[in-house]
Design an enzyme around this catalytic site. Structure first.
Site, mmCIF file in Angstrom:
data_model
loop_
_atom_site.group_PDB
_atom_site.id
_atom_site.type_symbol
_atom_site.label_atom_id
_atom_site.label_comp_id
_atom_site.label_asym_id
_atom_site.label_seq_id
_atom_site.Cartn_x
_atom_site.Cartn_y
_atom_site.Cartn_z
ATOM 1 N N SER A 1 -72.798 -49.398 -41.327
ATOM 2 C CA SER A 1 -72.580 -48.136 -42.026
ATOM 3 C C SER A 1 -73.684 -47.861 -43.028
ATOM 4 O O SER A 1 -74.023 -48.710 -43.851
ATOM 5 C CB SER A 1 -71.245 -48.163 -42.782
ATOM 6 O OG SER A 1 -70.183 -47.949 -41.909
ATOM 7 N N HIS B 1 -68.176 -44.227 -47.995
ATOM 8 C CA HIS B 1 -67.191 -45.306 -47.830
ATOM 9 C C HIS B 1 -67.805 -46.685 -48.076
ATOM 10 O O HIS B 1 -67.083 -47.646 -48.334
ATOM 11 C CB HIS B 1 -66.479 -45.220 -46.474
ATOM 12 C CG HIS B 1 -67.241 -45.709 -45.290
ATOM 13 N ND1 HIS B 1 -67.937 -44.861 -44.457
ATOM 14 C CD2 HIS B 1 -67.414 -46.951 -44.779
ATOM 15 C CE1 HIS B 1 -68.480 -45.554 -43.469
ATOM 16 N NE2 HIS B 1 -68.180 -46.832 -43.654
ATOM 17 N N ASP C 1 -69.263 -37.963 -45.864
ATOM 18 C CA ASP C 1 -69.390 -39.411 -45.987
ATOM 19 C C ASP C 1 -70.822 -39.856 -46.249
ATOM 20 O O ASP C 1 -71.335 -40.773 -45.605
ATOM 21 C CB ASP C 1 -68.845 -40.110 -44.743
ATOM 22 C CG ASP C 1 -68.559 -41.592 -45.004
ATOM 23 O OD1 ASP C 1 -68.331 -41.947 -46.168
ATOM 24 O OD2 ASP C 1 -68.588 -42.379 -44.043
#
Length: 460
Positions: free
Chosen positions: A311, A155, A190
């Site tokens: 992230s 992402h 992810d």
């Protein structure tokens, strides 16, 4: 016929990356005290601490996170819903290169574990800027090899599924900027691998073993929350064998196609969308790029403060070894730009999974994930006297049927990990490579039994 189960795949790769240099030998007083001053920056060659002022240098605060008393979700394996940590977006569509930041040590004789870990590992954590048209954002990543392989989240690399062809720039801790390309994306767990152009002499992260973590172990997070590169926070492992469910725009929706991932029948806790990269256009982004699928991830839960932009960054053990890739936080609501910050419940993809997947991507361009071949729901008191994943349907010829499982069986354990929900079973199955064999424990008619199951392969 569609093959169902919960909604996520998972697989751990085995990359052979160079280990980071060990922390210098410590004196008896502290296992992390150093006989030589800790270098204030992470250029290739260590430099002694200078008393002269440095330009564009930032002292990174070490945050001692309080232990969170109440853990999210109850049981150790209970599935929970989480917000993925998307990048913090620059105000304009063109991202300004983040200014180089360094770990400043003013009192090298008084450093603690967190300072030593930051000094060792920060040179292996990078800030990632992605731009695609009017979309843009920043995230974090970790260096896997001297020649520039970098691991981050899908992402981050795709701006939450908005584009897989964005312009990517990666800034190292010493301020060097590299252009980067995508080697491979794995939206099922992810994770993504990037390759820096013309890179050499970088410092790879040292892999740790997440399977050896205990609840209460100290962990340190390094990344670029809100675009603030080389931010260091610490906390503890607050839960293990947790599973979370996240809606993803990067996973294709196959509808009723036979290759649809295993899906849960009653996940119960509808997943939230990934955090938006673009603050100014968050609402329109959700409308024009809706999440098309749901993924289930096995995660390490921590109270170390992580926020949007963390992230893809590192979760490290007390020896400075990578034990997790930060991916999401739980949220009680949203504020301001449609995002809210850390409430002390964050999640990281275990290093055992991240290592397998990243190495498979480097070797083959993609990673594999297991498939059970069953539709499941979370068992209730009407179905069973124990928690677990209730098998609703069995796919003909699938792994579950070959193992002798039947409709109505309640799966309570897979590979030694407790299963308390449909999210749990999907997360654990996806964490394994296609073709993996493992033990599965189930209940049928009040009796418990153990079988060996050889997983099929999830195909998107």
């Amino acid at each position: 016929m569609s093959e169902n189960e919960s909604s996520a795949n998972i697989t751990p790769p085995e990359p052979e990356t160079a280990a980071l240099p060990p922390v210098p030998p410590p004196p008896a007083a502290s296992p992390f005290a150093q006989t030589e001053p800790i270098p204030p920056s992470f250029a290739a060659a260590p430099q002694p601490v200078s008393t002269a002022p440095r330009q564009r240098s930032l002292a990174v605060p070490v945050i001692a996170a309080a232990v969170v008393a109440a853990l999210l979700g109850g049981g150790a394996g209970a599935g929970v819903t989480a917000w993925a940590l998307a990048s913090q977006t620059p105000s304009s569509s063109e991202s300004a290169a983040p200014s180089p930041q360094t770990i400043t040590v003013n009192n090298p004789d008084k450093v603690d574990v967190v300072t030593a870990v930051a000094a060792k590992a920060s040179r292996s954590v990078v800030t990632i800027s992605v731009n695609a048209g009017q979309e843009g954002g920043t995230g974090s990543g970790v260096i896997l090899s001297e020649d520039g392989y970098v691991l981050t989240n899908t992402h981050v690399a795709t701006l939450d599924g908005a584009s897989d062809e964005g312009t990517i720039e990666v800034t190292t801790a010493d301020g060097h900027i590299y252009s980067a390309t995508v080697v491979g994306l794995d939206p099922i767990v992810d994770l993504a691998v990037l390759k820096l152009k013309d890179a050499s002499g970088l410092t790879p992260i040292e892999w740790g073993d997440s399977s050896k973590l205990d609840v209460g172990d100290q962990v340190i997070a390094i990344g670029a929350p809100l675009g603030l590169s080389n931010t260091v926070t610490d906390g503890i492992v607050s839960a293990l064998n947790r599973s979370i469910q996240i809606a993803s725009s990067a996973v294709p929706d196959h509808g009723d196609d036979d290759q649809t991932p295993d899906q849960e029948q009653n996940g119960g806790q509808g997943p939230f969308d990934f955090w938006n990269f673009d603050q100014g256009q968050g609402e329109s982004r959700q409308q024009s790029n809706p999440a098309s699928a749901t993924i289930s991830l096995p995660v390490i839960q921590t109270d170390a403060a992580i926020n949007p932009g963390n992230s893809g960054g590192a979760l490290l053990d007390s020896e400075g070894r990578l034990v997790g890739i930060n991916v999401a936080i739980a949220s009680t609501g949203s504020t301001g730009q449609g995002q809210s910050g850390s409430i002390g419940v964050g999640f990281s993809i275990p290093s055992t999974l991240a290592k397998r997947v990243s190495q498979e991507i480097i070797d083959n361009g993609e990673a594999t994930h297991g498939l059970l071949g069953a539709s499941v729901s979370t068992a209730t008191s009407a179905d069973s006297d124990v928690v677990g994943a209730l098998i609703e349907e069995i796919v003909s010829g699938g792994a579950a049927e070959k193992a002798g499982l039947k409709k109505g069986d309640v799966i309570t354990e897979l590979g030694g990990v407790p299963i308390t929900s449909s999210t749990d079973i999907t997360a654990q199955v996806r964490a394994l490579a296609a073709g993996s064999s493992t033990e599965l424990v189930y209940q049928r008619g009040g009796d418990s039994a153990t079988v060996k199951v050889t997983l099929g392969e999830l195909t998107l």
